[in-house]
Motif scaffolding. Structure first.
Motif, mmCIF file in Angstrom:
data_model
loop_
_atom_site.group_PDB
_atom_site.id
_atom_site.type_symbol
_atom_site.label_atom_id
_atom_site.label_comp_id
_atom_site.label_asym_id
_atom_site.label_seq_id
_atom_site.Cartn_x
_atom_site.Cartn_y
_atom_site.Cartn_z
ATOM 1 N N ARG A 297 -1.952 3.152 4.068
ATOM 2 C CA ARG A 297 -0.687 2.663 3.556
ATOM 3 C C ARG A 297 0.458 3.469 4.145
ATOM 4 N NH1 ARG A 297 -4.100 3.514 -1.040
ATOM 5 N NH2 ARG A 297 -3.852 1.751 -2.620
ATOM 6 N N ILE A 298 1.705 3.088 3.984
ATOM 7 C CA ILE A 298 2.876 3.806 4.430
ATOM 8 C C ILE A 298 3.422 4.272 2.918
ATOM 9 C CG2 ILE A 298 4.342 1.733 4.344
ATOM 10 C CD1 ILE A 298 5.552 3.448 7.157
ATOM 11 N N ALA A 299 3.561 5.734 3.089
ATOM 12 C CA ALA A 299 4.117 6.119 1.846
ATOM 13 C C ALA A 299 5.572 5.851 1.485
ATOM 14 C CB ALA A 299 3.987 7.669 1.993
ATOM 15 N N ALA A 300 5.722 5.745 0.017
ATOM 16 C CA ALA A 300 6.890 5.229 -0.472
ATOM 17 C C ALA A 300 7.909 6.576 -0.697
ATOM 18 C CB ALA A 300 6.795 4.839 -1.793
ATOM 19 N N GLY A 301 7.290 7.666 -0.565
ATOM 20 C CA GLY A 301 8.232 9.005 -0.538
ATOM 21 C C GLY A 301 7.225 10.024 -0.802
ATOM 22 N N TRP A 302 7.836 11.179 -1.147
ATOM 23 C CA TRP A 302 7.040 12.423 -1.158
ATOM 24 C C TRP A 302 7.530 13.378 -2.242
ATOM 25 C CZ3 TRP A 302 9.838 11.019 2.712
ATOM 26 C CH2 TRP A 302 11.250 11.389 2.892
ATOM 27 N N GLY A 303 6.472 14.318 -2.792
ATOM 28 C CA GLY A 303 6.897 15.108 -3.798
ATOM 29 C C GLY A 303 7.646 16.300 -3.124
ATOM 30 N N PRO A 304 7.526 17.244 -4.166
ATOM 31 C CA PRO A 304 8.608 18.458 -3.531
ATOM 32 C C PRO A 304 7.869 19.119 -2.341
ATOM 33 C CG PRO A 304 7.499 19.002 -5.670
ATOM 34 C CD PRO A 304 7.088 17.478 -5.419
ATOM 35 N N VAL A 305 8.862 19.702 -1.589
ATOM 36 C CA VAL A 305 8.382 20.283 -0.309
ATOM 37 C C VAL A 305 7.538 21.889 -0.949
ATOM 38 C CG1 VAL A 305 8.867 21.776 1.601
ATOM 39 C CG2 VAL A 305 9.739 19.267 1.301
ATOM 40 N N GLN A 306 6.659 22.025 -0.352
ATOM 41 C CA GLN A 306 5.538 23.294 -0.755
ATOM 42 C C GLN A 306 5.716 24.240 0.660
ATOM 43 O OE1 GLN A 306 3.594 23.190 -3.673
ATOM 44 N NE2 GLN A 306 4.188 21.098 -4.130
ATOM 45 N N ALA B 135 7.339 27.590 9.187
ATOM 46 C CA ALA B 135 7.767 26.386 9.752
ATOM 47 C C ALA B 135 6.899 25.116 9.277
ATOM 48 C CB ALA B 135 7.588 26.493 11.425
ATOM 49 N N ARG B 136 6.000 25.339 8.619
ATOM 50 C CA ARG B 136 5.061 24.278 8.177
ATOM 51 C C ARG B 136 5.462 23.960 6.968
ATOM 52 N NH1 ARG B 136 0.279 22.808 10.453
ATOM 53 N NH2 ARG B 136 -0.777 22.685 8.225
ATOM 54 N N ARG B 137 6.090 22.590 6.447
ATOM 55 C CA ARG B 137 6.491 22.278 5.117
ATOM 56 C C ARG B 137 5.726 21.011 4.689
ATOM 57 N NH1 ARG B 137 11.803 23.506 4.261
ATOM 58 N NH2 ARG B 137 12.361 21.192 4.095
ATOM 59 N N LEU B 138 4.737 21.252 3.722
ATOM 60 C CA LEU B 138 4.130 20.216 3.268
ATOM 61 C C LEU B 138 4.465 19.460 1.842
ATOM 62 C CD1 LEU B 138 0.977 22.872 3.153
ATOM 63 C CD2 LEU B 138 1.474 21.099 4.818
ATOM 64 N N ALA B 139 3.993 18.432 1.867
ATOM 65 C CA ALA B 139 4.538 17.724 0.557
ATOM 66 C C ALA B 139 3.420 16.409 0.360
ATOM 67 C CB ALA B 139 5.778 16.915 1.077
ATOM 68 N N ALA B 140 2.991 16.258 -0.829
ATOM 69 C CA ALA B 140 2.404 15.180 -1.129
ATOM 70 C C ALA B 140 2.892 13.770 -1.185
ATOM 71 C CB ALA B 140 1.719 15.378 -2.761
ATOM 72 N N PRO B 141 2.544 12.893 -0.481
ATOM 73 C CA PRO B 141 2.864 11.417 -0.195
ATOM 74 C C PRO B 141 2.798 10.673 -1.679
ATOM 75 C CG PRO B 141 1.568 12.036 1.580
ATOM 76 C CD PRO B 141 1.156 13.148 0.464
ATOM 77 N N GLN B 142 3.666 9.672 -1.733
ATOM 78 C CA GLN B 142 3.505 8.846 -3.013
ATOM 79 C C GLN B 142 3.205 7.496 -2.333
ATOM 80 O OE1 GLN B 142 7.593 9.117 -4.119
ATOM 81 N NE2 GLN B 142 7.152 11.161 -5.200
ATOM 82 N N VAL B 143 2.187 6.956 -3.366
ATOM 83 C CA VAL B 143 1.597 5.727 -3.074
ATOM 84 C C VAL B 143 2.503 4.653 -2.704
ATOM 85 C CG1 VAL B 143 0.041 3.840 -3.987
ATOM 86 C CG2 VAL B 143 -0.345 6.295 -4.620
ATOM 87 N N GLY B 144 2.374 4.017 -1.522
ATOM 88 C CA GLY B 144 3.272 2.892 -1.120
ATOM 89 C C GLY B 144 2.365 1.676 -0.567
ATOM 90 N N THR B 145 3.106 0.972 0.238
ATOM 91 C CA THR B 145 2.635 -0.521 0.590
ATOM 92 C C THR B 145 1.321 -0.381 1.559
ATOM 93 O OG1 THR B 145 4.968 -0.879 0.874
ATOM 94 C CG2 THR B 145 3.388 -2.815 1.613
ATOM 95 N N VAL B 146 0.641 -1.113 1.143
ATOM 96 C CA VAL B 146 -1.012 -1.179 2.001
ATOM 97 C C VAL B 146 -0.566 -1.902 3.445
ATOM 98 C CG1 VAL B 146 -3.006 -2.298 2.100
ATOM 99 C CG2 VAL B 146 -2.433 -1.111 -0.109
ATOM 100 N N LEU B 147 -0.811 -1.112 4.399
ATOM 101 C CA LEU B 147 -0.808 -2.022 5.704
ATOM 102 C C LEU B 147 -2.098 -2.369 6.376
ATOM 103 C CD1 LEU B 147 1.154 1.235 7.458
ATOM 104 C CD2 LEU B 147 2.362 -0.919 6.351
ATOM 105 N N ALA B 148 -3.154 -2.067 6.047
ATOM 106 C CA ALA B 148 -4.390 -2.362 6.214
ATOM 107 C C ALA B 148 -5.655 -1.902 5.777
ATOM 108 C CB ALA B 148 -4.649 -2.021 7.888
ATOM 109 N N GLN B 149 -6.594 -2.644 5.669
ATOM 110 C CA GLN B 149 -7.805 -2.310 4.965
ATOM 111 C C GLN B 149 -8.990 -2.751 5.404
ATOM 112 O OE1 GLN B 149 -7.455 -3.818 1.045
ATOM 113 N NE2 GLN B 149 -8.136 -2.048 -0.116
ATOM 114 N N GLY B 150 -10.155 -1.971 5.402
ATOM 115 C CA GLY B 150 -11.178 -2.423 5.961
ATOM 116 C C GLY B 150 -12.131 -1.081 6.669
ATOM 117 N N PRO B 151 -13.157 -1.715 7.376
ATOM 118 C CA PRO B 151 -13.940 -0.776 8.095
ATOM 119 C C PRO B 151 -13.087 -0.151 9.421
ATOM 120 C CG PRO B 151 -14.915 -2.902 8.215
ATOM 121 C CD PRO B 151 -14.005 -2.846 7.129
ATOM 122 N N GLU B 152 -12.385 -1.091 10.043
ATOM 123 C CA GLU B 152 -11.456 -0.595 11.121
ATOM 124 C C GLU B 152 -10.583 0.697 10.878
ATOM 125 O OE1 GLU B 152 -11.268 -3.887 10.021
ATOM 126 O OE2 GLU B 152 -12.048 -4.900 11.526
#
Lengths: 394, 339
Positions: free
Chosen positions: B153-162, B168-185
């Motif tokens: 998927r491509i994320a629709a947004g993200w939560g607060p920066v942790q 210099a490493r800024r972490l955030a949980a992505p929010q569910v977004g649009t499916v780009l591809a699916q399957g064993p590949e």
């Protein structure tokens, strides 16, 4: 950059493997640190040498095959993977021979190397003295000029293999008036059954006579048994010491094979839920692979004539020595832990797993950080020569 | 066999090192940590001019790659200069998209993301659900990709920066977004991307470790106590010698893992895991050495080297903890779990 073997490399490996498959004894030989085992290992050297496998990287005229260092690494990988016996001639082959090839005369090489290759003459080293260990240059055994040679006197100790070996090599103070301790030393070879030599075997930690004290009382050494120029022995010996610390004494093949065996032992016996033990087994596997790759890199750099990271300075052999000696202990400790209550059985115990190989290997490994220059001295060398830190008191 | 970096690769590393040295990355790192991405983006542009990102992108998509060996060499230099931003994630995203495109015939994102990664126009972050809940620098990346199971998927947004232990490493949980591809590949491409991310992190750690060692050696040569340089004391020397030992024996594992990835070796996963353990642990030990041998200075954030000291531990654990990697080293051929 690649890690690919050529068809010629593969063919060499296959030839080694085939020979080992038909010649390696089915039953492990007795420990080479016993009289019976020493004789059996000498016989094995003869078998190896009969088909020119004892010293593959040496020139053909001295019993070798003249193969490049990479093939020697391949030989060692196959040798230890096949579970072939330990090398009773190791000290001569990896310490004295490189020195002779670099500093010895053609006559000396022709006289000394072939019987070393065949196991007919087995060599012990005579470096340390009771008061000269890490500070080797403070040695006090003397060589006094005599008609046609030298007379050597004094005491050497911790002389590996000397309990059963035929000859020894070491440093002696030939010029007591020299201005610095490491000047005025001469590198000499002598028979251990010569008049004036007394050999007193010393039991190593498990009691086996793995080394000896040598008492020397005016032992005659002819001029033809001096290596290099008289009084230049320190320079000659340091090239040998570098070889000892480096690759040739303990090749990566020993450790990759031992790591394979450890992994098999772990799969067979260990509790898979014991992640602490699993991590140590993994570290042994990673360490063996790292040493193998470090050696491939070193051999590649040598072949390309490139000095990467001070390899040519000899100081990287100190890195090598620290690494393999500590890997060896960690690997065997992990094995003993996998064996649990059976881990304490000595190699002579009837119930010892794998014929006592792990117990013997563990005892052997404990000496690694001490011999060939203690790891404390090696760390000083690394810090001073590779990191450029100032010299201080030892 | 020639297990030795080619002269061209060494020249590439040297010029990248020179460029980053002249750019002076410390200010960009501190700005990035404060949420100001400007100087970091300028650095990004120079990196892409040097061709770093093109090394991760297949030629069909205007890249030069994939070239894992050259990438590891570049990432060691990035680590030495503590370059901020989702560099590992961008290269791993390129590996994922490139591998997927190879299998399915098309770049699943569309819009030319792969080509724009190659040109440095866009950056990406990546979260593989099997590896943890966060994406690095989601707020700075131009695209945030998420793989869960066999779905990309491509994320629709993200939560607060942790904030991370490394500022210099800024972490955030992505929010569910649009499916780009699916399957064993997707599953296979994500496993490959995880290997690439682990290896790039290992290479970066190696550079971090080398920088820490060099900076600490300089310090102990200059710092005098009891009337002598502290670097003349054995306890100090031996700790530094051990630090060098760890780094010197990790480096060939990193290069061998790159060769294994380049050759699609069946051992690649185990080689990458071994490299990650060795480089991560060596860099972390280097950071402990640096902190200890700088004395109280080493415990301050004013010290320039603190940027590297704080980076080592997160790199050791990111994209494959030591425990996970050690387990993988012992996984039998063909049985290892995919990410």
């Amino acid at each position: 950059m690649d890690l690919d073997f050529t068809p010629a490399d593969d063919a060499f490996r296959a030839e080694v493997r085939d020979w080992l498959a038909t010649h390696v004894p089915d039953v492990p030989l007795p420990s080479l640190e016993t009289a019976e085992g020493f004789a059996a290992h000498r016989e094995w050297e003869r078998t190896l040498s009969a088909d020119r496998w004892s010293v593959v990287s040496w020139p053909e005229e001295y019993g070798g095959r003249g193969v490049p260092l990479l093939h020697w690494l391949i030989f060692e990988e196959e040798y230890y993977a096949a579970g072939a016996p330990g090398r009773v001639s190791q000290n001569g082959i990896s310490l004295l021979a490189p020195t002779l090839l670099e500093h010895g005369s053609a006559q000396q090489c022709a006289r000394i190397l072939p019987p070393m290759a065949s196991g007919e003459v087995i060599w012990a080293q005579a470096w340390s003295e009771p008061e000269a260990g890490s500070d080797l240059a403070s040695l006090t055994s003397t060589a006094v000029r005599a008609e046609g040679g030298w007379r050597i006197s004094g005491q050497k100790t911790w002389s590996s293999r000397a309990a059963f070996a035929d000859r020894a090599f070491g440093l002696f103070r030939s010029d007591p008036g020299a201005d610095r301790p490491h000047r005025g030393l001469t590198y000499l070879m002598f028979p251990l059954d010569a008049e004036g030599v007394t050999v007193r075997p010393i039991g190593r930690l498990d009691g086996k006579p793995a080394f000896a004290e040598l008492f020397l009382d005016e032992v005659f050494v002819p001029d033809e048994d001096v290596i290099g120029e008289p009084h230049q022995g320190w320079r000659v010996a340091m090239s040998t010491a570098g070889d000892e610390r480096g690759l040739t004494l303990r090749s990566p093949g020993r450790f990759t094979a031992a790591a394979e065996r450890l992994t098999a032992l772990w799969r067979q016996h260990a509790d898979p839920a014991d992640s602490a033990l699993r991590d140590r087994v993994a570290d042994a596997v990673i360490g063996a692979r790292a040493y193998q790759l470090f050696a491939y890199a070193g051999v590649s750099a040598l072949a390309a004539g490139v000095d990467t990271g001070g390899r040519a300075s000899g100081a990287s052999s100190s890195l090598n020595k620290i690494f393999w000696s500590e890997l060896d202990i960690a690997l065997h400790e992990a094995a003993l832990d996998v064996l649990g209550p059976l881990g304490e059985l000595s190699d002579g115990a009837p119930d010892a797993p794998d014929g006592g190989a792990w117990a013997e290997g563990y005892t052997f490994s404990l000496a690694g950080p001490v011999y060939a220059g203690t790891n404390e001295i090696q760390r000083d060398i690394v810090a001073e020569r590779l990191l450029g830190l100032p010299k201080g008191r030892r | 066999m020639r297990f030795l970096l080619d002269p061209e690769t060494r020249d590439f590393a040297r010029s990248l090192d020179g460029m980053l040295g002249a750019a002076g990355t410390e200010g960009a790192v501190r700005a990035w940590a404060a949420g100001d991405h400007g100087p970091g983006r300028a650095l990004w542009a120079r990196l892409s001019d040097s061709g770093v990102f093109g090394l991760a992108v297949p030629e069909r998509y205007q890249g030069l790659g994939p070239l894992p060996v050259e990438l590891t060499v570049a990432f060691e230099v990035l680590g030495r200069h503590a370059v901020p931003g989702p560099v590992v994630e961008t290269v791993a995203a390129a590996a994922l998209l490139g591998r997927h495109a190879e299998a399915s015939g098309a770049d699943p994102v569309g819009g030319g993301l792969l080509a724009e990664i190659a040109s440095g126009k866009r950056s990406a972050s990546l979260q593989l659900a099997a590896q943890g809940p966060y994406a690095l620098d989601a707020d700075a990346a131009d695209a945030v990709l998420v793989v869960e199971g066999d779905t990309l998927r491509i994320a629709a947004g993200w939560g607060p920066v942790q904030p991370s232990a490394d500022p210099a490493r800024r972490l955030a949980a992505p929010q569910v977004g649009t499916v780009l591809a699916q399957g064993p590949e997707v599953t296979a491409a994500a496993a490959h991307a995880a290997d690439v991310a682990a290896l790039m992190t290992a290479a970066q750690a190696l550079g971090v470790g080398r920088k820490l060692l060099a900076g600490t050696v300089e310090h102990v040569k200059q710092r005098a106590q009891f009337g002598v340089q502290v670097g003349s004391f054995q306890a100090v020397k031996h700790r530094l010698a051990d630090t060098l030992l760890g780094l010197e024996f990790a480096a060939p594992l990193v290069h061998a893992a790159a060769l294994a990835l380049a050759g699609c070796s069946p051992d690649a996963g185990r080689e990458v895991a071994a490299a990650k353990v060795a480089a991560g642990e060596a860099a972390y030990r280097a950071s402990r050495t640096a902190l200890q041998l700088h004395g109280a200075l080493g415990y301050t954030d004013e010290l320039g080297l603190s940027l590297w000291i704080r980076k080592a531990r997160p790199l050791r654990d990111a994209w494959g903890t030591p425990a996970a990697c050690r387990a993988r080293v012992l996984s039998a051929a063909g049985t290892e779990a995919t990410a």
